[in-house]
Design a protein around this motif. Structure first.
Motif, PDB file in Angstrom:
ATOM      1  N   THR A  16      30.191  -9.553  81.372  1.00 52.91           N
ATOM      2  CA  THR A  16      29.127  -9.188  80.440  1.00 52.91           C
ATOM      3  C   THR A  16      28.674  -7.740  80.596  1.00 52.91           C
TER       4      THR A  16
ATOM      5  N   ASP B 231      26.093 -11.361  72.848  1.00 55.04           N
ATOM      6  CA  ASP B 231      26.082  -9.903  72.988  1.00 55.04           C
ATOM      7  C   ASP B 231      27.458  -9.330  73.285  1.00 55.04           C
TER       8      ASP B 231
ATOM      9  N   GLY C 112      23.410 -14.141  79.698  1.00 52.80           N
ATOM     10  CA  GLY C 112      24.119 -13.828  78.467  1.00 52.80           C
ATOM     11  C   GLY C 112      25.212 -14.798  78.099  1.00 52.80           C
TER      12      GLY C 112
END
Length: 326
Positions: free
Chosen positions: A265, A31, A7
């Motif tokens: 994340t 994200d 990510g």
């Protein structure tokens, strides 16, 4: 690389030559990620760092912008915001998808002496770095490391990662410090014992011209795929600063504004109180991640030193001790 953390993407944009030696690096998390920061030293240049305090509203960031150009270079974050807003990525402030405010903390380093006056990153650098962002990126005299210097030598962008159980911890550093990263009497990096860097460390002094100490600042990011709170992410950034101090002597001076951001994340949960350590399971797991953060940031610092090439009139390690790469 820091992009071993799923990510996380990295992009650079720089100009080197014809009166330029500066650039911008963006660590992109499309994200989103829980963000935090730790700042040391007496000469910081930052944007949106108060937002990252644990008690404040916004929890997740969309990117971190690292740039040369001193305070002028903070303008690069405007380009990052524009790139994100075009993709409807940011903190929602309205009912429509495009009604968002991208969250882009930023920090800058001092590299103005390596370029002609007036040549510094602007919003176009940040936008171009986002356009270039991917899981694979260059090290050395690129991005925010284009005009970096560490002590008597050229600095640059370095990165490293480490697996800790089921988690991955990664770091990216733009190495630009008042202190030295190398024992100049031997050519050995101060953090040489933190990994196998693919070189044979020399054992001879170098005849280097003295370099006037400029305002400096090492800036960087440490990332993990664990689910952390903002307060826990800040502990990760604090630990990464320990890695910086292992790699540079002295560190965190009045002429440095060393700033490390942390990104979590959230892909993997930390253990809860039912683990083998009971109620201590979570802090034990966090402590292991923090220890890794210090190691990977120190390694990233060495990689930035070794990958750098001579620019802006500052000699690179590979030119001063070429036998290390033989």
């Amino acid at each position: 690389m820091i992009t071993d953390v799923p990510g996380v993407l990295v992009g650079h944009h720089e100009r080197v030559g014809d009166g330029w030696a500066t650039g911008t690096t963006v660590v992109l998390v499309p994200d989103g990620a829980v963000g935090a920061v730790d700042q040391r030293g007496g000469a910081p240049g930052t944007r949106e760092t108060n937002l990252l305090e644990p008690e404040n509203l916004v929890q997740r960031v969309n990117a971190v912008c690292l740039s040369g150009g001193s305070a002028y270079g903070l303008a690069a974050a405007d380009g990052v915001m524009r790139w994100l807003s075009e993709r409807n990525l940011g903190f929602p402030v309205g009912a429509k998808p495009h009604e968002v405010v991208p969250i882009v903390p930023a920090a800058v380093l001092f590299d103005l002496p390596r370029s002609e006056w007036g040549n510094r990153p602007d919003a176009s650098f940040g936008y171009a770095a986002c356009e270039a962002a991917s899981g694979s990126f260059a090290l050395g005299t690129v991005g925010a490391g284009a005009g970096a210097a560490v002590g008597s030598l050229k600095g640059g962008i370095g990165s490293a990662s480490e697996v800790v159980g089921e988690y991955t911890v990664g770091a990216l550093a733009a190495v630009n410090a008042a202190g030295e990263a190398v024992d100049l009497t031997t050519g050995r990096a101060y953090a040489a014992d933190h990994g196998d860097f693919g070189v044979t460390w020399p054992s001879r002094a170098a005849d280097l011209p003295s370099r006037r100490t400029d305002l400096n600042t090492t800036i960087g990011v440490v990332a993990v795929d664990a689910a952390l709170s903002k307060a826990e992410a800040r502990r990760l950034a604090v630990a990464a600063q320990d890695g910086l101090a292992r790699a540079v002597r002295p560190a965190h001076t009045m002429f440095d504004g060393d700033t490390v951001f942390a990104l979590a994340t959230g892909a993997r949960e930390l253990p809860d109180a039912t683990g083998p350590f009971g109620a201590a399971a979570r802090p034990v797991a966090l402590d292991a991640l923090c220890s890794a953060a210090a190691r990977v940031f120190a390694r990233a610092m060495v990689h930035g030193l070794l990958a750098a090439t001579t620019a802006g009139g500052v000699p690179a390690y590979r030119d001063v001790w070429p036998e290390a790469f033989a």
